[in-house]
Design an enzyme around this catalytic site. Structure first.
Site, PDB file in Angstrom:
ATOM      1  N   ARG A 238      74.891 -23.486  15.511  1.00 25.54           N
ATOM      2  CA  ARG A 238      74.380 -22.614  14.453  1.00 25.54           C
ATOM      3  C   ARG A 238      73.241 -23.247  13.653  1.00 25.54           C
ATOM      4  NH1 ARG A 238      74.752 -21.078   9.205  1.00 25.54           N
ATOM      5  NH2 ARG A 238      74.654 -18.835   8.845  1.00 25.54           N
TER       6      ARG A 238
ATOM      7  N   LYS B  85      65.518  -2.114  17.661  1.00 26.10           N
ATOM      8  CA  LYS B  85      66.915  -1.663  17.771  1.00 26.10           C
ATOM      9  C   LYS B  85      67.835  -2.885  17.756  1.00 26.10           C
ATOM     10  CE  LYS B  85      69.567   2.001  20.037  1.00 26.10           C
ATOM     11  NZ  LYS B  85      70.036   2.652  18.832  1.00 26.10           N
TER      12      LYS B  85
ATOM     13  N   ARG C 235      62.078   0.858  25.513  1.00 20.35           N
ATOM     14  CA  ARG C 235      62.361   0.459  24.125  1.00 20.35           C
ATOM     15  C   ARG C 235      63.060  -0.897  24.081  1.00 20.35           C
ATOM     16  NH1 ARG C 235      65.614   4.608  20.530  1.00 20.35           N
ATOM     17  NH2 ARG C 235      67.300   3.877  21.851  1.00 20.35           N
TER      18      ARG C 235
ATOM     19  N   TYR D 162      70.038  -3.816  21.181  1.00 22.57           N
ATOM     20  CA  TYR D 162      70.917  -3.017  22.023  1.00 22.57           C
ATOM     21  C   TYR D 162      70.268  -1.706  22.401  1.00 22.57           C
ATOM     22  CZ  TYR D 162      72.145   0.148  18.149  1.00 22.57           C
ATOM     23  OH  TYR D 162      72.094   1.075  17.146  1.00 22.57           O
TER      24      TYR D 162
ATOM     25  N   LEU E 173      63.831   4.314  13.590  1.00 22.57           N
ATOM     26  CA  LEU E 173      63.944   3.955  14.999  1.00 22.57           C
ATOM     27  C   LEU E 173      63.242   5.048  15.801  1.00 22.57           C
ATOM     28  CD1 LEU E 173      65.290   2.012  17.100  1.00 22.57           C
ATOM     29  CD2 LEU E 173      66.955   3.832  17.403  1.00 22.57           C
TER      30      LEU E 173
HETATM   31  N1  PDD Z   1      71.801   5.289  17.743  1.00 19.54           N
HETATM   32  N2  PDD Z   1      68.087   6.354  14.520  1.00 19.54           N
HETATM   33  C1  PDD Z   1      69.041   5.416  14.486  1.00 19.54           C
HETATM   34  C2  PDD Z   1      69.185   4.568  13.277  1.00 19.54           C
HETATM   35  C3  PDD Z   1      69.894   5.225  15.602  1.00 19.54           C
HETATM   36  O1  PDD Z   1      70.838   4.282  15.567  1.00 19.54           O
HETATM   37  C4  PDD Z   1      69.742   6.065  16.724  1.00 19.54           C
HETATM   38  C5  PDD Z   1      70.605   5.924  17.942  1.00 19.54           C
HETATM   39  C6  PDD Z   1      68.735   7.043  16.707  1.00 19.54           C
HETATM   40  C7  PDD Z   1      68.486   7.962  17.864  1.00 19.54           C
HETATM   41  O2  PDD Z   1      67.882   7.272  18.920  1.00 19.54           O
HETATM   42  P1  PDD Z   1      68.105   7.715  20.429  1.00 19.54           P
HETATM   43  O3  PDD Z   1      67.648   9.110  20.537  1.00 19.54           O
HETATM   44  O4  PDD Z   1      67.271   6.762  21.191  1.00 19.54           O
HETATM   45  O5  PDD Z   1      69.591   7.592  20.700  1.00 19.54           O
HETATM   46  C8  PDD Z   1      67.924   7.149  15.590  1.00 19.54           C
HETATM   47  C9  PDD Z   1      72.692   4.958  18.823  1.00 19.54           C
HETATM   48  C10 PDD Z   1      73.121   6.136  19.610  1.00 19.54           C
HETATM   49  C11 PDD Z   1      73.823   4.130  18.281  1.00 19.54           C
HETATM   50  O6  PDD Z   1      73.549   3.246  17.486  1.00 19.54           O
HETATM   51  O7  PDD Z   1      74.974   4.337  18.655  1.00 19.54           O
END
Ligand code: PDD
Length: 292
Positions: free
Chosen positions: A100, A148, A52, A33, A206
Site C-alpha cells: 500500500r 468509469k 469506453r 469497470y 459518464l
Molecule cells: N451504470 N451514469 C452513471 C453514473 C452510471 O453508473 C451508468 C451505468 C450510466 C449509464 O451508462 P451505460 O448506458 O453505459 O450503462 C450513466 C452501470 C450500469 C452500473 O454502474 O451498474
C-alpha cells in the site's frame, strides 16, 4: 445451476473467486469497470463498452490486462458457463496488487481482471410502462466522473437515499441546480415541442453507451436531440423525463420526489424510444460479439 466467475486467469465457482487484500482496486478504488447487458445470450453494444474501457484505462494510465479479443473470449465463455440468456456481465480492471502506497507502483504490476455474470436485467416491462419515481440528491462526486472508476461511494449514498425514499433512482443535482445524471443512468427530458435534451459529454457525466445508442436511434427516427445543460426547474416542468442505461434501457420517470411529471404517466416519446431500443436489442445477432 453453477455460478462461475473469472478472476485473474481462472474460471472459478462464484463463492471461491477472490482478489488479493492489497489489490489497489480494493484499497484506493484504483480500478475501472464496465457493465454489459446480455440479451438473448448476446452482448448489447459490446464494441462501445470496449471503447469506453480503453478510454477509462488510458485516462488512468492502467495497461489493458489482455487484448480485446481475449476479453471477448472470456466474456463469451462466462455467458456459456453460466447459461446467461438475459443478465449482465460485470468486468473490472485494476492497476494490480502492490504494497500500500498512493503513487503508482514503481515496478509496474500486472493489471487485475475480474468478471462476474449476473442473471436478470433491470426493471420489468410493467414497471417501465408505469414509469418510476426519482429523488433529488446533491451531486457530490469527484471531477472526473467521465472515467468509469469503481470509486462509487457518492453513487452508493445517492442510491441508498433513493431506496429509502421508495424511488427507483437518484437524480443528481449540482449546487447551481444543474442536473448531471442519475446514480447509475443518464437523465433526459422532453420539451413541449418534443425535443430531447440531455447533459453534454464532459467531465461531469459518464458518457453512457445506452445514451449514445438512444441518441442515434432518436435522430434516425426524426427527433431533435440537444446536448445541453439543464436545471432541475426544467425537469419539473418537462413534458417527459426518462433515464437511459445498460440495466434500465429507456425508463420513463413520472415523479420527482413529491412532484408529478406532466400527467403522471409515461409520455409517448419515452415509450416510443423504449420500443425502438427493444427492437434494436431484439435484432442483435452473433456479430454482436465482434469487438469492432
Ligand atoms: N451504470 N451514469 C452513471 C453514473 C452510471 O453508473 C451508468 C451505468 C450510466 C449509464 O451508462 P451505460 O448506458 O453505459 O450503462 C450513466 C452501470 C450500469 C452500473 O454502474 O451498474
Amino acid at each position: 445451476m453453477s455460478h462461475i466467475a473469472y478472476a485473474n486467469g481462472r474460471y472459478l465457482p462464484h463463492h471461491q473467486a477472490s482478489v488479493h487484500i492489497e489489490d489497489r482496486g480494493y484499497q484506493f478504488a484504483d480500478a475501472v469497470y464496465e457493465v454489459t447487458c446480455i440479451w438473448n445470450g448476446l452482448p448489447v453494444d459490446h464494441a462501445g463498452h470496449l471503447k469506453r474501457l480503453r478510454r477509462s484505462l488510458t485516462e488512468l494510465r492502467i495497461a489493458m490486462p489482455c487484448s480485446e479479443a481475449a476479453i471477448t473470449v472470456i466474456q463469451r465463455e462466462l455467458v456459456r458457463l453460466n447459461r446467461l440468456s438475459r443478465g449482465t456481465l460485470y468486468l473490472q480492471v485494476g492497476r494490480g496488487v502492490a504494497s500500500r502506497n498512493q503513487p503508482f507502483p514503481l515496478k509496474p504490476v500486472k493489471p487485475s481482471l475480474v468478471m462476474v455474470a449476473k442473471h436478470g436485467t433491470g426493471p420489468s416491462e410493467s414497471t417501465a410502462q408505469t414509469g418510476v419515481k426519482v429523488t433529488v440528491q446533491p451531486d457530490i462526486r469527484w471531477g472526473r466522473v467521465d472515467i468509469k472508476s469503481v470509486g462509487l461511494l457518492p453513487n452508493v449514498l445517492a442510491k441508498q437515499a433513493a431506496a429509502e425514499a421508495k424511488a427507483f433512482e437518484a437524480l443528481l443535482v449540482k449546487s447551481d441546480g444543474t442536473v448531471t445524471e442519475a446514480g447509475a443512468a443518464n437523465a433526459w427530458l422532453v420539451t413541449k415541442d418534443k425535443t430531447l435534451v440531455t447533459h453534454p459529454l464532459s467531465n461531469h457525466i459518464l458518457g453512457g453507451i445506452t445514451r449514445e445508442t438512444v441518441m442515434r436511434l432518436a435522430r434516425a427516427a426524426g427527433y431533435q436531440v440537444q446536448e445541453r445543460v439543464f436545471k432541475l426547474d426544467e425537469v419539473l416542468a418537462a413534458k417527459e423525463v426518462f433515464l437511459t442505461g445498460t440495466t434500465t434501457f429507456v425508463l420513463p420517470v413520472v415523479q420527482v420526489d413529491e412532484r408529478i411529471i406532466a400527467n403522471g404517466s409515461p409520455g409517448s416519446v419515452s415509450l416510443d424510444l423504449r420500443q425502438r431500443y427493444l427492437e434494436y436489442v431484439n435484432a442483435l445477432d452473433e456479430t454482436a460479439w465482434s469487438p469492432t
